[in-house]
Design a protein around this motif. Structure first.
Motif, PDB file in Angstrom:
ATOM      1  N   THR A  42      25.370  38.202 -12.397  1.00 49.15           N
ATOM      2  CA  THR A  42      25.199  38.187 -10.951  1.00 49.15           C
ATOM      3  C   THR A  42      26.414  37.514 -10.336  1.00 49.15           C
ATOM      4  OG1 THR A  42      24.093  36.048 -10.940  1.00 49.15           O
ATOM      5  CG2 THR A  42      22.687  37.990 -11.160  1.00 49.15           C
ATOM      6  N   SER A  43      26.655  37.817  -9.090  1.00 47.50           N
ATOM      7  CA  SER A  43      27.779  37.188  -8.404  1.00 47.50           C
ATOM      8  C   SER A  43      27.337  35.942  -7.650  1.00 47.50           C
ATOM      9  CB  SER A  43      28.429  38.184  -7.450  1.00 47.50           C
ATOM     10  OG  SER A  43      27.487  38.604  -6.490  1.00 47.50           O
ATOM     11  N   ALA A  44      26.042  35.694  -7.615  1.00 48.13           N
ATOM     12  CA  ALA A  44      25.530  34.521  -6.908  1.00 48.13           C
ATOM     13  C   ALA A  44      25.817  33.258  -7.716  1.00 48.13           C
ATOM     14  CB  ALA A  44      24.037  34.660  -6.670  1.00 48.13           C
ATOM     15  N   PRO A  45      26.198  32.182  -7.048  1.00 41.79           N
ATOM     16  CA  PRO A  45      26.472  30.937  -7.768  1.00 41.79           C
ATOM     17  C   PRO A  45      25.179  30.312  -8.300  1.00 41.79           C
ATOM     18  CG  PRO A  45      26.697  30.613  -5.406  1.00 41.79           C
ATOM     19  CD  PRO A  45      26.453  32.066  -5.626  1.00 41.79           C
ATOM     20  N   SER A  46      25.301  29.632  -9.429  1.00 39.89           N
ATOM     21  CA  SER A  46      24.148  28.961 -10.014  1.00 39.89           C
ATOM     22  C   SER A  46      23.830  27.688  -9.224  1.00 39.89           C
ATOM     23  CB  SER A  46      24.439  28.595 -11.467  1.00 39.89           C
ATOM     24  OG  SER A  46      25.434  27.577 -11.517  1.00 39.89           O
ATOM     25  N   GLN A  47      22.656  27.138  -9.464  1.00 36.51           N
ATOM     26  CA  GLN A  47      22.281  25.884  -8.808  1.00 36.51           C
ATOM     27  C   GLN A  47      23.260  24.773  -9.176  1.00 36.51           C
ATOM     28  OE1 GLN A  47      19.919  25.089  -6.518  1.00 36.51           O
ATOM     29  NE2 GLN A  47      19.626  27.282  -6.340  1.00 36.51           N
ATOM     30  N   ARG A  48      23.716  24.763 -10.391  1.00 38.07           N
ATOM     31  CA  ARG A  48      24.672  23.748 -10.838  1.00 38.07           C
ATOM     32  C   ARG A  48      25.996  23.877 -10.090  1.00 38.07           C
ATOM     33  NH1 ARG A  48      27.328  22.991 -16.724  1.00 38.07           N
ATOM     34  NH2 ARG A  48      28.014  20.847 -16.449  1.00 38.07           N
ATOM     35  N   MET A  49      26.468  25.108  -9.932  1.00 38.89           N
ATOM     36  CA  MET A  49      27.716  25.334  -9.202  1.00 38.89           C
ATOM     37  C   MET A  49      27.577  24.873  -7.751  1.00 38.89           C
ATOM     38  SD  MET A  49      28.630  29.093 -10.763  1.00 38.89           S
ATOM     39  CE  MET A  49      29.817  29.533  -9.535  1.00 38.89           C
ATOM     40  N   SER A  66      34.124  27.409  -9.741  1.00 38.19           N
ATOM     41  CA  SER A  66      34.166  28.490 -10.719  1.00 38.19           C
ATOM     42  C   SER A  66      32.995  28.293 -11.686  1.00 38.19           C
ATOM     43  CB  SER A  66      35.502  28.474 -11.465  1.00 38.19           C
ATOM     44  OG  SER A  66      35.631  27.271 -12.195  1.00 38.19           O
ATOM     45  N   PRO A  67      32.580  29.327 -12.400  1.00 39.06           N
ATOM     46  CA  PRO A  67      31.434  29.182 -13.306  1.00 39.06           C
ATOM     47  C   PRO A  67      31.598  28.086 -14.361  1.00 39.06           C
ATOM     48  CG  PRO A  67      31.907  31.500 -12.961  1.00 39.06           C
ATOM     49  CD  PRO A  67      33.020  30.717 -12.297  1.00 39.06           C
ATOM     50  N   LYS A  96      35.743  24.240 -13.518  1.00 43.14           N
ATOM     51  CA  LYS A  96      37.090  23.690 -13.665  1.00 43.14           C
ATOM     52  C   LYS A  96      37.977  23.955 -12.456  1.00 43.14           C
ATOM     53  CE  LYS A  96      37.166  23.513 -18.651  1.00 43.14           C
ATOM     54  NZ  LYS A  96      37.878  23.855 -19.869  1.00 43.14           N
ATOM     55  N   ILE A  97      37.547  24.839 -11.556  1.00 46.11           N
ATOM     56  CA  ILE A  97      38.315  25.137 -10.347  1.00 46.11           C
ATOM     57  C   ILE A  97      37.399  25.002  -9.142  1.00 46.11           C
ATOM     58  CG2 ILE A  97      39.635  26.870  -9.075  1.00 46.11           C
ATOM     59  CD1 ILE A  97      40.412  28.084 -11.785  1.00 46.11           C
ATOM     60  N   ALA A  98      37.845  24.211  -8.175  1.00 41.12           N
ATOM     61  CA  ALA A  98      37.115  24.025  -6.926  1.00 41.12           C
ATOM     62  C   ALA A  98      37.953  24.614  -5.800  1.00 41.12           C
ATOM     63  CB  ALA A  98      36.855  22.546  -6.675  1.00 41.12           C
ATOM     64  N   THR A  99      37.424  25.614  -5.125  1.00 48.15           N
ATOM     65  CA  THR A  99      38.113  26.216  -3.995  1.00 48.15           C
ATOM     66  C   THR A  99      37.486  25.663  -2.723  1.00 48.15           C
ATOM     67  OG1 THR A  99      38.492  28.222  -5.285  1.00 48.15           O
ATOM     68  CG2 THR A  99      38.792  28.378  -2.894  1.00 48.15           C
ATOM     69  N   ALA A 100      38.274  24.881  -1.979  1.00 46.18           N
ATOM     70  CA  ALA A 100      37.787  24.234  -0.761  1.00 46.18           C
ATOM     71  C   ALA A 100      38.209  25.057   0.451  1.00 46.18           C
ATOM     72  CB  ALA A 100      38.342  22.824  -0.664  1.00 46.18           C
ATOM     73  N   MET A 134      37.635  17.035 -14.483  1.00 44.94           N
ATOM     74  CA  MET A 134      37.924  16.948 -13.054  1.00 44.94           C
ATOM     75  C   MET A 134      38.478  18.316 -12.637  1.00 44.94           C
ATOM     76  SD  MET A 134      37.605  15.111 -10.443  1.00 44.94           S
ATOM     77  CE  MET A 134      36.823  13.930 -11.489  1.00 44.94           C
ATOM     78  N   PRO A 135      37.859  18.970 -11.666  1.00 49.11           N
ATOM     79  CA  PRO A 135      38.285  20.321 -11.308  1.00 49.11           C
ATOM     80  C   PRO A 135      39.647  20.337 -10.613  1.00 49.11           C
ATOM     81  CG  PRO A 135      36.604  19.548  -9.792  1.00 49.11           C
ATOM     82  CD  PRO A 135      36.733  18.510 -10.868  1.00 49.11           C
ATOM     83  N   GLU A 136      40.357  21.423 -10.830  1.00 48.96           N
ATOM     84  CA  GLU A 136      41.593  21.683 -10.087  1.00 48.96           C
ATOM     85  C   GLU A 136      41.156  22.102  -8.683  1.00 48.96           C
ATOM     86  OE1 GLU A 136      44.820  25.279  -9.827  1.00 48.96           O
ATOM     87  OE2 GLU A 136      44.032  24.775 -11.805  1.00 48.96           O
ATOM     88  N   VAL A 137      41.765  21.516  -7.666  1.00 47.08           N
ATOM     89  CA  VAL A 137      41.356  21.802  -6.288  1.00 47.08           C
ATOM     90  C   VAL A 137      42.352  22.756  -5.647  1.00 47.08           C
ATOM     91  CG1 VAL A 137      40.773  20.811  -4.044  1.00 47.08           C
ATOM     92  CG2 VAL A 137      40.333  19.506  -6.126  1.00 47.08           C
TER      93      VAL A 137
END
Length: 139
Positions: A6-13, A51-52, A55-59, A97-100
């Motif tokens: 699915t393309s929907a983000p998980s609760q954890r994400m 990201s799933p 490791k990547i956080a898109t703000a 720590m995610p890459e921002v």
């Protein structure tokens, strides 16, 4: 049997994205980033998508009171490694720590365009036409 994709983000994400958004907001509010563009601009962080693998956080950010967002987005991305380091104390529970990455939030522009379309004379005329005599009969 394979897992459905699915393309929907998980609760954890979603949960981690909200934690990163709150931490980014604190870093920017405290003026911890020594860049004149960032220090003199009020920046709203509307959403952080993870990201799933987390490791990547898109703000998605919206600089307030600034016509051209490109310079602010570039300044944030230039300082992304420093900002990532400032997030570490607030996000200790994370394994990595995610890459921002910073992107311009265009959702407000989209909402404005939709609002303008809904208020256009053609749409108003069509809505008045639908409220005509046929609606009284249940048709």
């Amino acid at each position: 049997m394979s897992k459905p994709t699915t393309s929907a983000p998980s609760q954890r994400m979603l949960r981690v994205g909200e934690q990163v958004r709150a931490a980014l907001t604190q870093v920017l509010q405290r003026d911890e980033v020594r860049d004149p563009l960032i220090e003199t601009t009020v920046i709203s962080i509307s959403e952080v998508r993870m990201s799933p693998d987390l490791k990547i956080a898109t703000a998605y950010v919206a600089p307030l009171g600034v016509a051209d967002h490109v310079e602010i987005i570039e300044a944030l991305n230039r300082n992304a490694k420093y900002i990532r380091g400032r997030l570490t104390p607030q996000l200790r529970q994370m394994k990595y720590m995610p890459e921002v990455r910073f992107r311009d939030d265009t959702s407000f522009d989209n909402y404005k365009k939709i609002d303008e379309i809904l208020k256009s004379p053609e749409v108003v005329r069509d809505l008045k036409h639908e409220d005509g005599p046929n609606d009284k009969n249940g048709a």
